[in-house]
Motif scaffolding. Sequence first.
Motif, PDB file in Angstrom:
ATOM      1  N   UNK A 287       0.942  -1.295   0.047  1.00  0.00           N
ATOM      2  CA  UNK A 287      -0.045   0.014   0.077  1.00  0.00           C
ATOM      3  C   UNK A 287       0.708   1.299   0.015  1.00  0.00           C
ATOM      4  N   UNK A 288       1.953   1.107   0.421  1.00  0.00           N
ATOM      5  CA  UNK A 288       2.838   2.296   0.690  1.00  0.00           C
ATOM      6  C   UNK A 288       3.325   2.647  -0.974  1.00  0.00           C
ATOM      7  N   UNK A 289       3.299   1.885  -1.838  1.00  0.00           N
ATOM      8  CA  UNK A 289       3.542   2.165  -3.323  1.00  0.00           C
ATOM      9  C   UNK A 289       2.497   2.522  -4.254  1.00  0.00           C
ATOM     10  N   UNK A 290       1.365   2.596  -3.457  1.00  0.00           N
ATOM     11  CA  UNK A 290      -0.018   2.833  -4.006  1.00  0.00           C
ATOM     12  C   UNK A 290      -0.399   4.216  -4.288  1.00  0.00           C
ATOM     13  N   UNK A 299      -6.212   4.960   6.994  1.00  0.00           N
ATOM     14  CA  UNK A 299      -4.972   5.411   6.751  1.00  0.00           C
ATOM     15  C   UNK A 299      -4.133   4.263   7.004  1.00  0.00           C
ATOM     16  N   UNK A 300      -4.400   3.538   8.124  1.00  0.00           N
ATOM     17  CA  UNK A 300      -3.713   2.382   8.475  1.00  0.00           C
ATOM     18  C   UNK A 300      -3.785   1.200   7.696  1.00  0.00           C
ATOM     19  N   UNK A 301      -5.149   0.920   7.007  1.00  0.00           N
ATOM     20  CA  UNK A 301      -5.130   0.103   6.146  1.00  0.00           C
ATOM     21  C   UNK A 301      -4.555   0.168   4.677  1.00  0.00           C
ATOM     22  N   UNK A 302      -4.397   1.393   4.339  1.00  0.00           N
ATOM     23  CA  UNK A 302      -3.680   1.792   3.179  1.00  0.00           C
ATOM     24  C   UNK A 302      -2.258   1.342   3.021  1.00  0.00           C
ATOM     25  N   UNK A 303      -1.676   1.053   4.440  1.00  0.00           N
ATOM     26  CA  UNK A 303      -0.333   0.610   4.187  1.00  0.00           C
ATOM     27  C   UNK A 303      -0.105  -0.778   3.737  1.00  0.00           C
ATOM     28  N   UNK A 304      -1.099  -1.446   3.846  1.00  0.00           N
ATOM     29  CA  UNK A 304      -0.719  -3.200   3.338  1.00  0.00           C
ATOM     30  C   UNK A 304      -2.038  -3.674   2.429  1.00  0.00           C
ATOM     31  N   UNK A 305      -2.910  -2.487   2.071  1.00  0.00           N
ATOM     32  CA  UNK A 305      -4.045  -3.050   1.260  1.00  0.00           C
ATOM     33  C   UNK A 305      -4.424  -2.076   0.148  1.00  0.00           C
ATOM     34  N   UNK A 306      -4.932  -2.353  -1.049  1.00  0.00           N
ATOM     35  CA  UNK A 306      -5.185  -1.640  -2.040  1.00  0.00           C
ATOM     36  C   UNK A 306      -6.432  -2.073  -2.685  1.00  0.00           C
TER      37      UNK A 306
END
Length: 322
Positions: A287-290, A299-306
Motif C-alpha cells: 500500500x505504501x507504493x499505491x 490510513x492504517x489499512x492503506x499501508x498494506x491493502x489496495x
Amino acid sequence: MSLERTLTVRVERISRETPEILAFELAHPWGRALPGYEAGAHIDVHMPGGFSRQYSLARWSGAPSNAPSYVIGVKRELASRGGSASMHERVREGDLIAISTPRNTFPLREEATHHLLMAGGIGMTPLLAMAQALAARGASFTLCVFARSEEHLAFADALRAPALAPHLRLHLDQGDASQRIDLQALLADRAPDTHLYVCGPGGFMKAVRDAAAHWPEDALHTEYFAAPTDANTTTGLPFTLKLAQRGITVPVAADQTAVDALHEVGIDIPVSCQQGLCGTCVVEGDGEAAEHRDFCLTGTERRSKVALCCSRAKGLELVLQL
C-alpha cells in the motif's frame, strides 16, 4: 479468489418512510434465517433492469451468526441512473430478487471509548444499526441525525425507541434554532479515543470532513454513496502489477484499471461499485507504493491493502499478494 455468495430473497414488506424513501424488508423465501452481520454492513441488490446497487443494512441483526430478515432504505433519486427508480417503480411485495451476502467496510471500532455517529438523510441507515448495536452493549455513543424536516426523517420510530432516544441529537434544516447542530462547535474538540462515523450525501460528507480536518485520520470513518464528483478513479499513468504469489507481472494501461488488467489475463477479482466505495476488490499489497483513490480504507489499512478498481501505482510497479 472466489466470488462472493449470492442469495435469493423475497421482498417481505415495503413501507413508505418519507416522500422520497422506501424501506424494503427482505426475507428468506422459505422462512429460514439469513446470514448474520455486524452493524455497518451493506449488501449488493440486483434489481429489475440489470442494475446492481449497494445498500446499507438499516437494522442491527442482534447476532453475528444469523438474521431473521434484512432492512434497507432506498431514496428515489431525481437524477437516478436507473437503480433507485427500479426499486421504487418495479419492485413489489412478494417479488424474488438476488442480493449478495453482507460485507462490512464500515465497522464499529472496538478501541473507541466513545462513538460519534453523524448521519445525513438516507445516510442514517448504517448508523442506525450501529446505534442499536452500541445501545445493546451499553457503550458510550451519540447519534446526530441531519434531516430537512420531520416529514423527511426516515425510520423515525426506530430512532426514538427508548434505547436510542437518550443518545439522539436531531438537526432539522427547517426547524428552529434549537433543532440545529453547529458542526464546527460539535467537532472542535475531540475527547480522547472518540471515533467519528459519517454517512450521507456528498455535500454533507464534505462539511463534516472539513469541520473534523484536525481529527486523527484513523479516528474518522466514512461511507460514501458515490465517489465525489471531482474524484478520478480510472485514468492515470501506465504501470505494472507484480503478483507476488504467482511470480508474474501484468501491465496496466493509462486508461485501464488494475481490475480490468487482471481480468484480461484470466485472474478474477470480484468487483461491485467500481468507485472505491464498497471494498469488494480490496487485496493485500504494498500500500505504501499505491496511489490510493478509494473511499473505503483507513490510513492504517492503506499501508498494506489496495482497492484495485480505482487505485494505481505511485511509480512504475505495484506489488500485490496475489
